[in-house]
Scaffold this motif. Structure first.
Motif, PDB file in Angstrom:
ATOM      1  N   CYS A  25       0.839  -1.208   0.000  1.00 56.28           N
ATOM      2  CA  CYS A  25       0.000   0.000   0.000  1.00 56.28           C
ATOM      3  C   CYS A  25       0.870   1.254   0.000  1.00 56.28           C
ATOM      4  CB  CYS A  25      -0.937   0.009   1.200  1.00 56.28           C
ATOM      5  SG  CYS A  25      -2.299  -1.180   1.096  1.00 56.28           S
ATOM      6  N   ARG A  61     -11.345  -5.042  -1.767  1.00 52.12           N
ATOM      7  CA  ARG A  61     -11.422  -3.776  -1.035  1.00 52.12           C
ATOM      8  C   ARG A  61     -12.193  -3.978   0.270  1.00 52.12           C
ATOM      9  NH1 ARG A  61      -8.485  -3.223  -5.024  1.00 52.12           N
ATOM     10  NH2 ARG A  61      -8.185  -1.225  -6.069  1.00 52.12           N
ATOM     11  N   TRP A  63     -11.857  -3.336   3.544  1.00 50.25           N
ATOM     12  CA  TRP A  63     -11.041  -2.431   4.358  1.00 50.25           C
ATOM     13  C   TRP A  63     -10.871  -2.934   5.782  1.00 50.25           C
ATOM     14  CZ3 TRP A  63      -8.794   0.523   1.007  1.00 50.25           C
ATOM     15  CH2 TRP A  63      -9.451   0.875  -0.163  1.00 50.25           C
ATOM     16  N   THR A  76      -3.199   1.908   4.306  1.00 49.68           N
ATOM     17  CA  THR A  76      -4.418   1.495   3.635  1.00 49.68           C
ATOM     18  C   THR A  76      -5.065   2.675   2.914  1.00 49.68           C
ATOM     19  OG1 THR A  76      -4.753  -0.174   5.348  1.00 49.68           O
ATOM     20  CG2 THR A  76      -6.645   0.346   3.980  1.00 49.68           C
ATOM     21  N   ALA A  80      -7.048   3.500  -0.754  1.00 43.92           N
ATOM     22  CA  ALA A  80      -8.354   4.159  -0.846  1.00 43.92           C
ATOM     23  C   ALA A  80      -8.269   5.401  -1.736  1.00 43.92           C
ATOM     24  CB  ALA A  80      -8.851   4.537   0.548  1.00 43.92           C
ATOM     25  N   ASP A  83      -8.636   4.687  -5.264  1.00 41.61           N
ATOM     26  CA  ASP A  83     -10.044   4.471  -5.606  1.00 41.61           C
ATOM     27  C   ASP A  83     -10.873   5.742  -5.445  1.00 41.61           C
ATOM     28  OD1 ASP A  83      -9.439   1.813  -6.101  1.00 41.61           O
ATOM     29  OD2 ASP A  83     -10.261   1.083  -4.208  1.00 41.61           O
TER      30      ASP A  83
END
Length: 114
Positions: A25, A61, A63, A76, A80, A83
């Motif tokens: 990430c 995804r 989370w 993380t 995000a 996206d």
């Protein structure tokens, strides 16, 4: 891993467990890596040695599962952002609130645990 209050604690054990996931990430801060990830997410995950559970969580995804598998919210969030999701969106996911409810809770002093 969560405590009784559902607070995620990134302790040494979780940090070790989530190392590959956090590295992957974190790599997304570079444009070239974001392009490579977007071209083939599964191959990119494999290149970082994610466990099957971590890879599934990333690809779906999921989370909350990412945090359960040792991810740091700070790393993380880089996924995000790829996206086009906000920190308020993730906060809502983690607290069971909508984006609007979470933002309102933060404006009023934060979520009160009781």
């Amino acid at each position: 891993m969560t405590t009784a209050q559902d607070n995620y604690v990134l302790d040494l054990a979780n940090n070790r467990r989530g190392r590959a996931l956090n590295r992957m990430c974190g790599s997304l801060r570079h444009a070239v890596n974001r392009e490579e990830f977007s071209a083939d997410e599964a191959v990119y995950c494999d290149a970082y040695g994610l466990s099957p559970e971590q890879k599934r969580a990333v690809l779906e995804r999921d989370w909350t599962a990412m945090l359960d598998l040792g991810a740091s919210i700070f790393y993380t969030y880089k996924l995000a952002m790829l996206d086009k999701l906000s920190m308020q969106y993730l906060g809502g996911v983690f607290t069971g609130m909508s984006v609007e409810e979470f933002a309102a809770a933060m404006r009023s002093g934060g979520r009160k645990l009781g």
